[in-house]
Design a protein around this motif. Structure first.
Motif, PDB file in Angstrom:
ATOM      1  N   HIS B  59      -6.186   6.933  17.064  1.00  0.00           N
ATOM      2  CA  HIS B  59      -7.541   6.360  17.114  1.00  0.00           C
ATOM      3  C   HIS B  59      -7.633   5.154  16.163  1.00  0.00           C
ATOM      4  N   ASN B  60      -7.125   5.350  14.929  1.00  0.00           N
ATOM      5  CA  ASN B  60      -7.189   4.260  13.932  1.00  0.00           C
ATOM      6  C   ASN B  60      -6.344   3.071  14.350  1.00  0.00           C
ATOM      7  N   LEU B  61      -5.218   3.330  14.967  1.00  0.00           N
ATOM      8  CA  LEU B  61      -4.348   2.240  15.428  1.00  0.00           C
ATOM      9  C   LEU B  61      -5.032   1.444  16.536  1.00  0.00           C
ATOM     10  N   ALA B  62      -5.673   2.151  17.444  1.00  0.00           N
ATOM     11  CA  ALA B  62      -6.373   1.469  18.548  1.00  0.00           C
ATOM     12  C   ALA B  62      -7.452   0.544  17.989  1.00  0.00           C
ATOM     13  N   ILE B  63      -8.168   1.044  16.990  1.00  0.00           N
ATOM     14  CA  ILE B  63      -9.230   0.224  16.380  1.00  0.00           C
ATOM     15  C   ILE B  63      -8.625  -0.976  15.649  1.00  0.00           C
ATOM     16  N   ALA B  64      -7.580  -0.706  14.887  1.00  0.00           N
ATOM     17  CA  ALA B  64      -6.954  -1.776  14.094  1.00  0.00           C
ATOM     18  C   ALA B  64      -6.427  -2.901  14.986  1.00  0.00           C
ATOM     19  N   LEU B  65      -5.890  -2.535  16.139  1.00  0.00           N
ATOM     20  CA  LEU B  65      -5.302  -3.549  17.033  1.00  0.00           C
ATOM     21  C   LEU B  65      -6.340  -4.209  17.923  1.00  0.00           C
ATOM     22  N   ASP B  66      -7.559  -3.703  17.874  1.00  0.00           N
ATOM     23  CA  ASP B  66      -8.636  -4.247  18.711  1.00  0.00           C
ATOM     24  C   ASP B  66      -9.461  -5.297  17.954  1.00  0.00           C
ATOM     25  N   GLN B  67      -9.115  -5.529  16.683  1.00  0.00           N
ATOM     26  CA  GLN B  67      -9.887  -6.471  15.871  1.00  0.00           C
ATOM     27  C   GLN B  67      -9.541  -7.913  16.238  1.00  0.00           C
ATOM     28  N   GLN B  68     -10.512  -8.791  15.992  1.00  0.00           N
ATOM     29  CA  GLN B  68     -10.308 -10.226  16.221  1.00  0.00           C
ATOM     30  C   GLN B  68      -9.112 -10.694  15.378  1.00  0.00           C
ATOM     31  N   LEU B  69      -9.194 -10.293  14.100  1.00  0.00           N
ATOM     32  CA  LEU B  69      -8.113 -10.627  13.176  1.00  0.00           C
ATOM     33  C   LEU B  69      -7.430  -9.305  12.777  1.00  0.00           C
ATOM     34  N   VAL B  70      -6.274  -9.071  13.351  1.00  0.00           N
ATOM     35  CA  VAL B  70      -5.599  -7.781  13.134  1.00  0.00           C
ATOM     36  C   VAL B  70      -5.064  -7.691  11.702  1.00  0.00           C
ATOM     37  N   ASP B  71      -5.403  -6.588  11.038  1.00  0.00           N
ATOM     38  CA  ASP B  71      -4.876  -6.357   9.698  1.00  0.00           C
ATOM     39  C   ASP B  71      -3.577  -5.558   9.872  1.00  0.00           C
ATOM     40  N   TYR B  72      -2.447  -6.265   9.803  1.00  0.00           N
ATOM     41  CA  TYR B  72      -1.167  -5.604  10.071  1.00  0.00           C
ATOM     42  C   TYR B  72      -0.778  -4.639   8.955  1.00  0.00           C
ATOM     43  N   LYS B  73      -1.402  -4.772   7.795  1.00  0.00           N
ATOM     44  CA  LYS B  73      -1.120  -3.798   6.718  1.00  0.00           C
ATOM     45  C   LYS B  73      -1.699  -2.433   7.096  1.00  0.00           C
ATOM     46  N   LYS B  74      -2.862  -2.472   7.753  1.00  0.00           N
ATOM     47  CA  LYS B  74      -3.475  -1.199   8.202  1.00  0.00           C
ATOM     48  C   LYS B  74      -2.601  -0.569   9.285  1.00  0.00           C
ATOM     49  N   VAL B  75      -2.095  -1.431  10.152  1.00  0.00           N
ATOM     50  CA  VAL B  75      -1.226  -0.945  11.234  1.00  0.00           C
ATOM     51  C   VAL B  75       0.016  -0.291  10.606  1.00  0.00           C
ATOM     52  N   ASP B  76       0.593  -0.997   9.614  1.00  0.00           N
ATOM     53  CA  ASP B  76       1.776  -0.480   8.912  1.00  0.00           C
ATOM     54  C   ASP B  76       1.490   0.882   8.290  1.00  0.00           C
ATOM     55  N   ALA B  77       0.345   0.997   7.627  1.00  0.00           N
ATOM     56  CA  ALA B  77       0.001   2.257   6.957  1.00  0.00           C
ATOM     57  C   ALA B  77      -0.076   3.409   7.960  1.00  0.00           C
ATOM     58  N   CYS B  78      -0.711   3.137   9.102  1.00  0.00           N
ATOM     59  CA  CYS B  78      -0.851   4.195  10.140  1.00  0.00           C
ATOM     60  C   CYS B  78       0.508   4.579  10.715  1.00  0.00           C
ATOM     61  N   VAL B  79       1.293   3.573  11.061  1.00  0.00           N
ATOM     62  CA  VAL B  79       2.581   3.858  11.708  1.00  0.00           C
ATOM     63  C   VAL B  79       3.522   4.556  10.726  1.00  0.00           C
ATOM     64  N   HIS B  80       3.457   4.121   9.462  1.00  0.00           N
ATOM     65  CA  HIS B  80       4.287   4.748   8.426  1.00  0.00           C
ATOM     66  C   HIS B  80       3.961   6.242   8.305  1.00  0.00           C
ATOM     67  N   GLN B  81       2.649   6.532   8.317  1.00  0.00           N
ATOM     68  CA  GLN B  81       2.232   7.932   8.220  1.00  0.00           C
ATOM     69  C   GLN B  81       2.657   8.719   9.463  1.00  0.00           C
ATOM     70  N   PHE B  82       2.537   8.087  10.603  1.00  0.00           N
ATOM     71  CA  PHE B  82       2.921   8.727  11.859  1.00  0.00           C
ATOM     72  C   PHE B  82       4.426   9.020  11.866  1.00  0.00           C
TER      73      PHE B  82
END
Lengths: 139, 152
Positions: B59-82
């Motif tokens: 869910h968090n990844l979908a939101i993070a990647l749906d932003q106008q300006l993607v925060d890739y650090k947030k993406v990294d944090a989610c994927v790292h945890q996954f």
């Protein structure tokens, strides 16, 4: 090959030098509840009483409040304070507990950062009985 | 006894297929070995945590990647945890997607990230479905008075 053990496994405590003394304590520092659950079970198999902290800052506060732990498993990436900073701070405070750095990252840079910070050993997640047994055998 | 043996064989065959297809790796066996009389629900507990965490992360990844300006650090944090949680239960194919995912967000490749997210969803729901089937088989064995075979 299968064995018919199932959920009636008898819990066996694995002998370990660190837990020959009574009340050996281990602190699991990780923001992930799965890691808490897994590491608690792993460490209790070696005879440790386990405690948890959600980040490096909580771990430091525990030591500052007078708690002591024989072993710490320290995750790398955590909010508030990460494992590298927490390890450095604990060592600067004179904490001599065994510290195991753990991370899902297999980048050598993470291991190097942990070693520089003062861990006794680094493991890529997942932690397993075998990895811990090898570590305890060599200390 | 025949019923129990049949159910146990079905369980072993099904679990073997999960290993063969690369859905699970040896870490799942390690978790089963930690289950004992003082923690009879340990595997279920860990897998349930994995399901809860994974769905939040997707869910968090979908939101993070749906932003106008993607925060890739947030993406990294989610994927790292996954990656960590999937490694912890032995969900090998999910873990492998996380590794590919990192290549995409390191390169700030949004299209690649979206593809990886879809692959992650597909693999996660596949392994979730298979594990739920596995647990149903376990319940059937226990209801019939048998014990769950541990492979090793």
């Amino acid at each position: 090959m299968t064995s018919q053990i199932g959920s009636s496994n008898v819990k066996k405590i694995i002998t370990c030098k660190m837990t020959t003394k009574k009340d050996a304590k281990a602190l699991i520092v990780d923001d992930d509840s799965m890691a808490h659950t897994l590491h608690k079970h792993l460490l209790s198999r070696f005879g440790f009483k386990t405690f948890t902290a959600e980040n490096g800052k909580q771990a430091i506060e525990l030591f500052r409040s007078g708690e002591h732990f024989d072993l710490i498993t320290m995750d790398f990436q955590m909010p508030v304070m990460d494992g590298i900073e927490a390890t450095k701070t604990l060592r600067d405070m004179g904490v001599d507990s065994k510290i195991l750095g753990v991370s899902a990252s297999d980048k050598s840079a993470v291991m190097e950062l942990f070693i520089e910070a003062g861990v006794d050993h680094f493991f890529t997640k997942p932690l397993t009985l075998d990895k811990l047994a090898r570590f305890f055998k060599n200390i | 006894m025949d019923v129990i043996n049949q159910l146990q064989r079905q369980y072993v065959d099904f679990l073997s297929s999960l290993y063969r297809e690369g859905l699970l790796d040896d870490q799942f066996l390690q978790i089963q070995k930690l289950q004992d009389e003082s923690n009879p629900e340990f595997v279920n507990e860990v897998v349930t945590l994995f399901f809860e965490d994974s769905e939040k992360l997707l869910h968090n990844l979908a939101i993070a990647l749906d932003q106008q300006l993607v925060d890739y650090k947030k993406v990294d944090a989610c994927v790292h945890q996954f990656k960590g949680s999937s490694s912890s239960i032995g969900a090998q194919r999910v873990r492998n997607i996380c590794v590919s995912f990192r290549t995409c967000y390191d390169a700030k490749n949004l299209e690649g990230c979206l593809r990886c997210l879809q692959q992650l969803k597909d693999e996660y729901y596949l392994v979730k479905n298979k594990l739920q089937t596995l647990f149903k088989l376990e319940q059937q064995i226990l209801a019939a008075g048998g014990v769950i075979p541990i492979m090793g």
